[in-house]
Design an enzyme around this catalytic site. Sequence first.
Site, mmCIF file in Angstrom:
data_model
loop_
_atom_site.group_PDB
_atom_site.id
_atom_site.type_symbol
_atom_site.label_atom_id
_atom_site.label_comp_id
_atom_site.label_asym_id
_atom_site.label_seq_id
_atom_site.Cartn_x
_atom_site.Cartn_y
_atom_site.Cartn_z
ATOM 1 N N HIS A 121 5.124 8.706 -2.882
ATOM 2 C CA HIS A 121 5.947 8.835 -1.671
ATOM 3 C C HIS A 121 6.486 10.268 -1.598
ATOM 4 O O HIS A 121 6.966 10.795 -2.608
ATOM 5 C CB HIS A 121 7.108 7.834 -1.718
ATOM 6 C CG HIS A 121 7.945 7.868 -0.482
ATOM 7 N ND1 HIS A 121 7.567 7.240 0.691
ATOM 8 C CD2 HIS A 121 9.121 8.483 -0.209
ATOM 9 C CE1 HIS A 121 8.476 7.461 1.623
ATOM 10 N NE2 HIS A 121 9.434 8.213 1.095
ATOM 11 N N ASP A 151 9.087 0.967 -1.110
ATOM 12 C CA ASP A 151 9.501 2.224 -1.739
ATOM 13 C C ASP A 151 10.639 2.059 -2.748
ATOM 14 O O ASP A 151 11.386 3.006 -3.008
ATOM 15 C CB ASP A 151 9.929 3.261 -0.672
ATOM 16 C CG ASP A 151 8.769 3.717 0.193
ATOM 17 O OD1 ASP A 151 7.615 3.621 -0.257
ATOM 18 O OD2 ASP A 151 9.014 4.163 1.330
ATOM 19 N N ARG A 153 -0.172 1.143 4.912
ATOM 20 C CA ARG A 153 0.001 -0.308 5.097
ATOM 21 C C ARG A 153 0.882 -0.841 3.990
ATOM 22 O O ARG A 153 0.841 -0.325 2.863
ATOM 23 C CB ARG A 153 -1.333 -1.049 5.006
ATOM 24 C CG ARG A 153 -2.372 -0.534 5.924
ATOM 25 C CD ARG A 153 -2.256 -1.170 7.295
ATOM 26 N NE ARG A 153 -2.973 -0.355 8.269
ATOM 27 C CZ ARG A 153 -2.809 -0.423 9.576
ATOM 28 N NH1 ARG A 153 -1.926 -1.267 10.080
ATOM 29 N NH2 ARG A 153 -3.490 0.336 10.379
ATOM 30 N N ILE A 154 1.616 -1.892 4.311
ATOM 31 C CA ILE A 154 2.447 -2.537 3.294
ATOM 32 C C ILE A 154 1.633 -3.658 2.658
ATOM 33 O O ILE A 154 1.039 -4.480 3.371
ATOM 34 C CB ILE A 154 3.739 -3.070 3.942
ATOM 35 C CG1 ILE A 154 4.550 -1.879 4.475
ATOM 36 C CG2 ILE A 154 4.544 -3.888 2.949
ATOM 37 C CD1 ILE A 154 5.760 -2.259 5.291
ATOM 38 N N LEU A 155 1.579 -3.660 1.337
ATOM 39 C CA LEU A 155 0.815 -4.690 0.633
ATOM 40 C C LEU A 155 1.563 -6.016 0.684
ATOM 41 O O LEU A 155 2.793 -6.054 0.618
ATOM 42 C CB LEU A 155 0.579 -4.267 -0.820
ATOM 43 C CG LEU A 155 -0.195 -2.953 -0.993
ATOM 44 C CD1 LEU A 155 -0.307 -2.598 -2.470
ATOM 45 C CD2 LEU A 155 -1.579 -3.039 -0.350
ATOM 46 N N ASN A 178 2.354 3.842 -6.195
ATOM 47 C CA ASN A 178 2.402 4.466 -4.873
ATOM 48 C C ASN A 178 2.994 5.854 -5.026
ATOM 49 O O ASN A 178 3.849 6.083 -5.881
ATOM 50 C CB ASN A 178 3.291 3.652 -3.927
ATOM 51 C CG ASN A 178 3.376 4.282 -2.541
ATOM 52 O OD1 ASN A 178 2.363 4.613 -1.936
ATOM 53 N ND2 ASN A 178 4.593 4.457 -2.037
HETATM 54 C C1 GRF Z 1 1.138 12.030 0.860
HETATM 55 O O1 GRF Z 1 2.113 13.021 0.924
HETATM 56 C C2 GRF Z 1 1.762 10.682 0.616
HETATM 57 O O2 GRF Z 1 2.879 10.724 -0.196
HETATM 58 C C3 GRF Z 1 2.140 10.262 2.003
HETATM 59 O O3 GRF Z 1 1.067 10.697 2.802
HETATM 60 C C4 GRF Z 1 0.467 11.830 2.208
HETATM 61 C C5 GRF Z 1 -0.983 11.544 2.070
HETATM 62 O O4 GRF Z 1 -1.712 12.698 1.855
HETATM 63 N N1 GRF Z 1 2.407 8.860 2.071
HETATM 64 P P1 GRF Z 1 -3.239 12.634 1.487
HETATM 65 O O5 GRF Z 1 -3.936 11.677 2.459
HETATM 66 O O6 GRF Z 1 -3.382 12.177 0.073
HETATM 67 O O7 GRF Z 1 -3.734 14.041 1.689
#
Ligand code: GRF
Length: 217
Positions: free
Chosen positions: A109, A146, A91-93, A107
């Site tokens: 990514h 991001d 979700r986007i905050l 965050n």
């Molecule tokens: C991670 O790779 C994160 O960067 C991406 O989704 C994945 C989540 O993995 N947005 P998890 O739920 O922490 O196992």
Amino acid sequence: MKRVAVLASGRGSNLQALIEAEASGELGATLALVVVDRANTGASARAAAAGIPTATLPPRDFADRAAWDRALADLLVEAGIEIVVCAGFERILGPAVLTRFASRILNTHPSLLPAFAGGLHAPADAIRHGVKVSGCTVHLVTAELDAGPIVVQRAVAVHDDDTAESLAERIRHEEHRALPRAVRWLAEDRIVVDGRRTRILPPPAPTASELAAAAHG
Ligand code: GRF
């Protein structure tokens, strides 16, 4: 120690890495709350197993995005949260949370930003594009998706036989090392932001009582 909330949507392997870092004393912060946006996530099961209170906040229970955002901000404030970590949160905050926790939200990514920003499928996008190196980025969260200042990145090679899944798995492994480290830096107020750039201050010197405790082993 600073109180941390982890926001997650999926299987919660990054949450697990944070739980393990806290247990081994490497997090330098307390995991006080897990917030999920849907029921029955792997993340909520991991939080329950670790004894961390969990709140479920599905956006469809709210009139609109702004109401959901305000409810999330209120929940975090009421829980005495000082640091927010988006760990696979889909979700986007919104402004209520971003304003209240400015410069206190991380965050992770699954790409080397700014490449492959803004989507849930960064590893698949990296494979499709044919890049030879990808990785993970832990960054401070700002209103632009991001695009906040980068705190830490870790690279992984893309193998010829990689699929989106195998690459995502290898990237996750690096996230599990990068994210707890970044949380610790933020908890220790060691992240200095200068425009788009960050630098990490050295660790605080041990206190006299910590030195005495170490000496007595
Ligand atoms: C991670 O790779 C994160 O960067 C991406 O989704 C994945 C989540 O993995 N947005 P998890 O739920 O922490 O196992």
